[in-house]
Design a protein around this motif. Structure first.
Motif, PDB file in Angstrom:
ATOM      1  N   ILE A 195       0.870  -1.176   0.000  1.00 30.58           N
ATOM      2  CA  ILE A 195       0.000   0.000   0.000  1.00 30.58           C
ATOM      3  C   ILE A 195       0.908   1.227   0.000  1.00 30.58           C
ATOM      4  O   ILE A 195       1.666   1.430   0.956  1.00 30.58           O
ATOM      5  N   ILE A 196       0.836   2.009  -1.072  1.00 33.64           N
ATOM      6  CA  ILE A 196       1.795   3.101  -1.231  1.00 33.64           C
ATOM      7  C   ILE A 196       1.104   4.421  -1.572  1.00 33.64           C
ATOM      8  O   ILE A 196      -0.069   4.458  -1.945  1.00 33.64           O
ATOM      9  N   ASN A 197       1.873   5.474  -1.455  1.00 34.42           N
ATOM     10  CA  ASN A 197       1.487   6.795  -1.943  1.00 34.42           C
ATOM     11  C   ASN A 197       2.347   7.049  -3.175  1.00 34.42           C
ATOM     12  O   ASN A 197       3.571   7.138  -3.087  1.00 34.42           O
ATOM     13  N   PHE A 198       1.718   7.148  -4.328  1.00 34.62           N
ATOM     14  CA  PHE A 198       2.472   7.281  -5.577  1.00 34.62           C
ATOM     15  C   PHE A 198       3.254   8.591  -5.666  1.00 34.62           C
ATOM     16  O   PHE A 198       4.149   8.713  -6.502  1.00 34.62           O
ATOM     17  N   THR A 199       2.931   9.544  -4.796  1.00 30.65           N
ATOM     18  CA  THR A 199       3.635  10.830  -4.840  1.00 30.65           C
ATOM     19  C   THR A 199       4.950  10.807  -4.054  1.00 30.65           C
ATOM     20  O   THR A 199       5.708  11.771  -4.091  1.00 30.65           O
ATOM     21  N   THR A 200       5.204   9.702  -3.351  1.00 35.30           N
ATOM     22  CA  THR A 200       6.443   9.615  -2.563  1.00 35.30           C
ATOM     23  C   THR A 200       7.242   8.366  -2.959  1.00 35.30           C
ATOM     24  O   THR A 200       7.397   7.432  -2.158  1.00 35.30           O
TER      25      THR A 200
END
Length: 236
Positions: free
Chosen positions: A49-54
């Motif tokens: 589960i990731i944040n694509f902006t980081t």
């Protein structure tokens, strides 16, 4: 045995693709990167589960043999062209760039029929731009699939889509627009996997050709099919 990396796994094609990969003996691990969980329990599945902006937080985790890029949204869902561009272009390109730097060898991208960087239409121009830029990345093989209108079991109901698909199918039955007929998401997913075996080098696959590729899926991999036979499968 290969490791597949998937982004866009909760979408229409992505859902079908993951189900196929989890049951495909050629793949021992499916690493899925996304903003929310798939809520699937399977020993082959590895979720991030990731944040694509980081990307600095997850770039080292992007390791495997092939990247399947299935991300996409609509203008209505994203709220603005800027947000849609961020998801459809920026996130996908950034992830593909990182995968190529991490020595992932193959890349399979869902684009769109009519994608063209010079298109007067924002969506098709954006897809054309993505195609143009990812072709510059140092993957060993890049396969870009260009499906016509997709249909399948969506989480949300799209009335306009249902009407358009029904109309297109009616026109196809009388011989019109056969090469741009709607295609089920599962057929696209099957073709994406099969493309890795069928093509020896990079390729752009039309919606018409996706029907033929999908019919190869699960066949004996050691059988050689002539190109003429492949074209026959596309017309069925």
């Amino acid at each position: 045995m290969k490791t597949a990396i998937v982004i866009g796994g909760t979408g229409l094609v992505g859902t079908q693709l993951i189900n196929l990969l989890l049951n495909d003996q050629d793949f021992e691990k499916i690493a899925v990167f996304g903003r929310q969980s798939l809520n699937i329990k399977n020993q082959k599945l590895e979720e991030h589960i990731i944040n694509f902006t980081t990307p600095e937080n997850w770039r080292n985790l992007v390791k495997g043999d092939v990247l399947f890029s299935c991300m996409g949204t609509t203008l209505a869902k994203s709220g603005s062209k800027e947000e849609q561009y961020k998801i459809d272009f920026t996130y996908q390109y950034t992830f593909a760039d990182i995968a190529s730097r991490n020595k992932v060898s193959d890349y399979v991208l869902i684009s769109s029929a009519g994608a063209n960087i010079k298109s007067p239409f924002f969506y098709l121009r954006m897809k054309g731009e993505l195609e143009t830029e990812v072709k510059k990345l140092p993957f060993k093989k890049i396969v870009i699939v260009q499906p016509a209108q997709l249909y399948g079991n969506r989480h949300e109901r799209r009335v306009g889509e249902s009407i358009t698909v029904a109309l297109s199918k009616a026109l196809n039955k009388i011989g019109l627009f056969r090469k741009r007929r709607p295609i089920h998401a599962r057929r696209v997913a099957e073709a994406m996997i099969e493309s890795l075996e069928y093509y020896d080098s990079s390729a752009v696959v039309s919606s018409y050709e996706l029907f033929g590729l999908a019919k190869f899926y699960d066949r004996n991999k050691n059988v050689y099919y002539k190109k003429s036979y492949f074209r026959g499968l596309c017309s069925d």
